[in-house]
Design a protein around this motif. Sequence first.
Motif, mmCIF file in Angstrom:
data_model
loop_
_atom_site.group_PDB
_atom_site.id
_atom_site.type_symbol
_atom_site.label_atom_id
_atom_site.label_comp_id
_atom_site.label_asym_id
_atom_site.label_seq_id
_atom_site.Cartn_x
_atom_site.Cartn_y
_atom_site.Cartn_z
ATOM 1 N N LEU A 1 0.823 -1.218 0.000
ATOM 2 C CA LEU A 1 0.000 0.000 0.000
ATOM 3 C C LEU A 1 0.855 1.267 0.000
ATOM 4 O O LEU A 1 0.609 2.195 -0.778
ATOM 5 C CB LEU A 1 -0.932 -0.001 1.209
ATOM 6 N N VAL A 2 1.887 1.315 0.862
ATOM 7 C CA VAL A 2 2.672 2.549 0.982
ATOM 8 C C VAL A 2 3.657 2.719 -0.178
ATOM 9 O O VAL A 2 4.163 3.824 -0.400
ATOM 10 C CB VAL A 2 3.442 2.605 2.318
ATOM 11 N N ASN A 3 3.916 1.655 -0.915
ATOM 12 C CA ASN A 3 4.844 1.767 -2.038
ATOM 13 C C ASN A 3 4.155 1.871 -3.393
ATOM 14 O O ASN A 3 4.686 2.522 -4.297
ATOM 15 C CB ASN A 3 5.805 0.569 -2.067
ATOM 16 N N ALA A 4 2.983 1.255 -3.528
ATOM 17 C CA ALA A 4 2.350 1.198 -4.844
ATOM 18 C C ALA A 4 0.996 1.890 -4.924
ATOM 19 O O ALA A 4 0.579 2.292 -6.013
ATOM 20 C CB ALA A 4 2.183 -0.273 -5.276
ATOM 21 N N VAL A 5 0.309 2.044 -3.797
ATOM 22 C CA VAL A 5 -1.061 2.567 -3.836
ATOM 23 C C VAL A 5 -1.138 4.004 -3.347
ATOM 24 O O VAL A 5 -1.563 4.912 -4.082
ATOM 25 C CB VAL A 5 -2.012 1.670 -3.014
ATOM 26 N N TYR A 6 -0.720 4.249 -2.104
ATOM 27 C CA TYR A 6 -0.851 5.596 -1.538
ATOM 28 C C TYR A 6 -0.109 6.660 -2.349
ATOM 29 O O TYR A 6 -0.661 7.741 -2.604
ATOM 30 C CB TYR A 6 -0.349 5.604 -0.094
ATOM 31 N N PRO A 7 1.146 6.408 -2.785
ATOM 32 C CA PRO A 7 1.831 7.440 -3.579
ATOM 33 C C PRO A 7 1.117 7.761 -4.888
ATOM 34 O O PRO A 7 1.115 8.916 -5.322
ATOM 35 C CB PRO A 7 3.215 6.821 -3.842
ATOM 36 N N GLN A 8 0.490 6.741 -5.502
ATOM 37 C CA GLN A 8 -0.216 6.994 -6.754
ATOM 38 C C GLN A 8 -1.506 7.784 -6.528
ATOM 39 O O GLN A 8 -1.890 8.604 -7.367
ATOM 40 C CB GLN A 8 -0.517 5.672 -7.472
#
Length: 257
Positions: free
Chosen positions: A141-148
Amino acid sequence: MLLKAILIGIFCYLGSLSTPWILGTTGGWYTLTRPLVSGMIVGLILGDVQKGILIGVAVQAVYIALITPGGTMPADLNFVAYPAIALGVLSGADPKVAVTLAATIGIAGTIVFNFMMVLNSVYAHMGDRFVEKGDFRGIVLVNAVYPQITNFLLRFIPSFIAVYFGAPYIQHFVTATPKVVIDIMSVLGGMLPAVGIGILLKQVVKDVSLLAFFAVGFIAVVFLKLNMVALAMLGIAFAVMHYKYSSSNKEAIENEQ
């Protein structure tokens, strides 16, 4: 205008530096965010392809030598490529004036970019805690979802607002601006592409004598009025001659023979 603003906002997100969906930076940052490409896309969306391409070409010359060393963003080309060019098309102003507007928006866009970097650092610390807990879902989540999600909101929302709500104001601004100010913006906008080309030459040209090729190209376009096909063929011919007859390559060719 609602649908057009939405489309421009989506393309602004797809072309941003941190978007992975279109072959990563290859299809996004290095293709969709090139003003020459985005000018055509914005022109298609707004119904004036010719104006979009003309502004895109002028803006591309300004940022032709733009690099982002170590993540440093001197100007946010993504905001230049979409909301700025869109406002330039909607304003109906001369492309030179649009270039000046685009340069201003590009510098202001660095604030959004830096804010996004700050938020990403927060996600990194969150990721450290998930790693300590062994929470694989949280790491994803913190690497692929939240930043996007953050990237989408910070690209789409400003672009949408600028195009949807800013169109009438930019037209009024251009109409109400005194002619002397428009003339100054036109002069500055005409100089900015020359600055971009100058920066590119400084990076590429290692030997001052190579500027002769630039002079030949300038003469061929301005005075001889050659089209792009003829200019490309002339460039290929000069490139072959330079490669064959330069001292180092000449020795290598003679040794091969």
